[in-house]
Design an enzyme around this catalytic site. Structure first.
Site, PDB file in Angstrom:
ATOM      1  N   GLU A 179       0.828  -1.205   0.000  1.00  0.00           N
ATOM      2  CA  GLU A 179       0.000   0.000   0.000  1.00  0.00           C
ATOM      3  C   GLU A 179       0.867   1.262   0.000  1.00  0.00           C
ATOM      4  O   GLU A 179       1.082   1.880   1.033  1.00  0.00           O
ATOM      5  CB  GLU A 179      -0.944   0.028   1.209  1.00  0.00           C
ATOM      6  CG  GLU A 179      -1.900   1.218   1.162  1.00  0.00           C
ATOM      7  CD  GLU A 179      -2.779   1.343   2.394  1.00  0.00           C
ATOM      8  OE1 GLU A 179      -3.729   2.142   2.355  1.00  0.00           O
ATOM      9  OE2 GLU A 179      -2.514   0.648   3.399  1.00  0.00           O
TER      10      GLU A 179
ATOM     11  N   LYS B 270      -2.651  -2.116  -3.010  1.00  0.00           N
ATOM     12  CA  LYS B 270      -3.707  -1.242  -2.506  1.00  0.00           C
ATOM     13  C   LYS B 270      -3.311   0.188  -2.845  1.00  0.00           C
ATOM     14  O   LYS B 270      -2.325   0.709  -2.312  1.00  0.00           O
ATOM     15  CB  LYS B 270      -3.907  -1.426  -0.998  1.00  0.00           C
ATOM     16  CG  LYS B 270      -5.031  -0.550  -0.430  1.00  0.00           C
ATOM     17  CD  LYS B 270      -5.382  -0.928   1.000  1.00  0.00           C
ATOM     18  CE  LYS B 270      -6.491  -0.031   1.553  1.00  0.00           C
ATOM     19  NZ  LYS B 270      -6.942  -0.438   2.902  1.00  0.00           N
TER      20      LYS B 270
END
Length: 296
Positions: A176, A213
């Site tokens: 992420e 992500k």
């Protein structure tokens, strides 16, 4: 790696709920939920309070594997129970929701326009414990504050280093590298990020997969090359401060990406709602996020 969980994630017929607020973000999440900071004292009471909120979400009838593919847990949550059953086991065995674990320990100070992850001492032991508890994968967050090529390359390199460590424990890493939604050069930062990720994906051994992500991009379909990449199991999107309405609107413009929302998931929930009101509210939110995640 659990093949049934992998198949569930790969099919992606829903979204991943982010229930992983850390010590730093929990007070804000509780305030949004209607619990002021003077309602609890110290970290222990704070984590008890946020766990009660998470348990209420998980207990809602709409929170099940029909529309919720997975859930990301904070370490404190992984070590607790839902409905008298260890959290990860309850999610998968009772509700058909794939459990993930947030493993990062917060962010370094900004340098070169980014905030790298702080060191994670004891990560191997944590991964062993999570694997034994039935956790499928992990999530690790760092933040991009400017379109700085040196900083973004450093963020992506660190994310892939951690991912390799996670993969060595037979778990699926979610990388992420969040792009802050308010920066003026967001689209330029997204270009640098996408290109750096592609270079690092090329270095992974064939047959290896990771998940990504990412902040919802300025240009619709901008991350399609990552969605279609053979070394990417799924691309999921964070809400990043966008409202539920704006986050779902942007998500529908990016087919193949599914949501992994935190703040947008809980923005319509309140501690003062009756159970019926709470369940109706979370059901409506789940429906909205699911519809945006599965839009063609």
């Amino acid at each position: 790696m659990n093949k049934d969980m992998a198949a569930k994630v790969r099919a992606g017929n829903g979204f991943i709920a982010a229930l992983d607020q850390s010590g730093g973000s929990t007070p804000k999440a509780l305030t949004q939920y209607g619990v002021k900071e003077d309602a609890y004292s110290g970290d222990a009471e704070m984590f008890d309070t946020i766990h009660a909120m998470r348990a209420r979400i998980v207990a809602a009838p709409a929170f099940n594997g029909d529309k919720v593919v997975g859930a990301i847990l904070f370490e404190d949550t992984m070590d607790r129970d839902f409905a008298g059953e260890p959290a990860a086991a309850h999610l998968w065995n009772t509700q058909g929701v794939v459990p993930f674990l947030k493993i990062d320990k917060g962010l370094e100070q900004q340098a070169d326009g980014v905030q790298l992850m702080k060191p994670m001492p004891g990560l191997d032991a944590l991964l062993d414990r999570a694997h034994d508890l039935g956790v499928f994968g992990t999530k690790e967050r760092s933040v991009i504050q400017a379109a700085n090529a040196k900083g973004i390359d450093a963020i992506v390199a660190q994310q892939f280093d951690v991912a390799r460590q996670v993969l060595a424990h037979d778990m699926m890493p979610i990388l992420e590298p969040e792009v802050t939604i308010s920066i003026p050069d967001k689209q330029e930062a997204e270009t640098l990020l996408r290109d750096s990720i592609l270079r690092h994906l090329d270095d992974l051994p064939d047959g290896t997969e990771v998940m990504l992500k990412l902040t919802l991009p300025e240009m619709p379909g901008f991350y399609q090359v990552l969605v279609d990449h053979p070394k990417v199991m799924r691309v999921v999107a964070l809400s990043g401060g966008y409202s539920l309405e704006e986050a779902t609107r942007r998500l529908t413009l990016n087919p193949g990406i599914i949501a992994s929302f935190s703040r947008a998931l809980t923005e319509r929930l309140s501690v003062d709602q009756s159970d019926a009101e709470f369940n109706d509210s979370i059901a409506a939110t789940i429906d909205a996020i699911h519809a945006a995640s599965t839009a063609d």
